[in-house]
Design a protein around this motif. Structure first.
Motif, PDB file in Angstrom:
ATOM      1  N   ASP A 117       0.835  -1.209   0.000  1.00 28.27           N
ATOM      2  CA  ASP A 117       0.000   0.000   0.000  1.00 28.27           C
ATOM      3  C   ASP A 117       0.866   1.253   0.000  1.00 28.27           C
ATOM      4  N   GLU A 118       1.937   1.225   0.775  1.00 29.48           N
ATOM      5  CA  GLU A 118       2.818   2.390   0.851  1.00 29.48           C
ATOM      6  C   GLU A 118       3.542   2.618  -0.467  1.00 29.48           C
ATOM      7  N   ASN A 119       3.952   1.528  -1.098  1.00 27.87           N
ATOM      8  CA  ASN A 119       4.606   1.619  -2.400  1.00 27.87           C
ATOM      9  C   ASN A 119       3.682   2.254  -3.436  1.00 27.87           C
ATOM     10  N   LEU A 120       2.428   1.793  -3.464  1.00 26.38           N
ATOM     11  CA  LEU A 120       1.461   2.328  -4.424  1.00 26.38           C
ATOM     12  C   LEU A 120       1.190   3.802  -4.151  1.00 26.38           C
ATOM     13  N   ALA A 121       1.062   4.156  -2.881  1.00 29.78           N
ATOM     14  CA  ALA A 121       0.804   5.557  -2.520  1.00 29.78           C
ATOM     15  C   ALA A 121       1.957   6.452  -2.958  1.00 29.78           C
ATOM     16  N   THR A 122       3.198   5.951  -2.823  1.00 32.03           N
ATOM     17  CA  THR A 122       4.373   6.718  -3.238  1.00 32.03           C
ATOM     18  C   THR A 122       4.349   6.982  -4.737  1.00 32.03           C
ATOM     19  N   LEU A 123       4.040   5.943  -5.507  1.00 35.20           N
ATOM     20  CA  LEU A 123       4.003   6.087  -6.961  1.00 35.20           C
ATOM     21  C   LEU A 123       2.851   6.977  -7.412  1.00 35.20           C
ATOM     22  N   LYS A 124       1.703   6.832  -6.755  1.00 40.24           N
ATOM     23  CA  LYS A 124       0.569   7.699  -7.088  1.00 40.24           C
ATOM     24  C   LYS A 124       0.892   9.153  -6.752  1.00 40.24           C
ATOM     25  N   GLY A 125       1.608   9.354  -5.653  1.00 41.53           N
ATOM     26  CA  GLY A 125       1.995  10.710  -5.276  1.00 41.53           C
ATOM     27  C   GLY A 125       2.893  11.345  -6.315  1.00 41.53           C
ATOM     28  N   ALA A 126       3.844  10.561  -6.848  1.00 40.38           N
ATOM     29  CA  ALA A 126       4.729  11.074  -7.895  1.00 40.38           C
ATOM     30  C   ALA A 126       3.937  11.374  -9.161  1.00 40.38           C
ATOM     31  N   TYR A 127       2.965  10.532  -9.470  1.00 38.71           N
ATOM     32  CA  TYR A 127       2.106  10.730 -10.648  1.00 38.71           C
ATOM     33  C   TYR A 127       1.330  12.036 -10.534  1.00 38.71           C
TER      34      TYR A 127
END
Length: 219
Positions: A117-127
């Protein structure tokens, strides 16, 4: 804490690679990421060419890996083994990846839902934060013919194996540091050629030790 930081930094690195590589275009305004998306859509041969303990390697997986490697070029393939794009070499790399994931599970360091979940949130944040990242991911989705939600699902599903392998690599580095009496920062050791050679030997031995469990099929 250090393990979590390494996973987050790994995710950011993935985004950074996307941004740097995707400055390349392939005529008619088609970016590298859009080209990769097209590749993922066009390679659809589901013939099973190898199998390891229920993990199936299809011809589409091989073709996608080879095409993606050809697009990215030699700069992203510093490991000599990674430059070998024969079917057998690609199959062995894919199966080794699954073996590493299995090893992470056996050692109790497989990815947790919190890490995914944290990994996905990080990537979504960069997006959401960086226009260049948004454009590149959107380009990929356009080429693959998928929605952004479908893309995030793919990223999430694939993150289990990637994070598990990262966790295993961190665990192996700790063991290596203990063996050689290294008392410095083990995450710095992970960046050295010395540990890289150790890790590559570990992967090769893992593949060799499980070779009897691999079935290679002819098309």
């Amino acid at each position: 804490m250090k393990k979590r930081l390494a996973i987050i930094l790994g995710s950011i690195l993935v985004v950074a690679i996307i941004v740097s590589v995707c400055a390349i275009s392939f005529g008619d305004g088609v970016s590298l990421l859009e080209s990769l998306g097209i590749i993922s859509k066009t390679h659809n041969d589901d013939t099973v060419v190898a199998e390891y303990n229920g993990f199936k390697v299809t011809q589409a997986m091989i073709d996608t890996q080879r095409s993606a490697g050809n697009l990215a070029g030699d700069d992203t393939q510093s490991d000599a083994n990674m430059k070998d794009d024969s079917d057998r070499a690609i199959i062995d790399r894919l199966i080794t990846g699954q073996m590493l994931t299995d090893e992470a599970e056996a050692r109790g360091v497989a990815a947790t839902q919190e890490e995914m979940d944290e990994n996905l949130a990080t990537l979504k944040g960069a997006y959401e934060q960086y226009d260049d990242v948004k454009k590149m991911i959107d380009d990929y989705c356009k080429g693959a013919g998928i929605s952004i939600d479908e893309y995030w699902k793919q990223v999430y599903d694939q993150s289990y194996g990637r994070i598990s392998r990262t966790n295993l690599k961190l665990a192996l580095c700790k063991e290596y540091c203990s063996e050689i009496g290294y008392t410095g920062d083990y995450e710095e050791m992970m960046q050295t050629e010395e540990f890289d050679n150790y890790y590559n030997e570990y992967r090769a031995e893992l593949l060799s030790s499980h070779s009897a469990d691999i079935q290679y099929y002819s098309k």
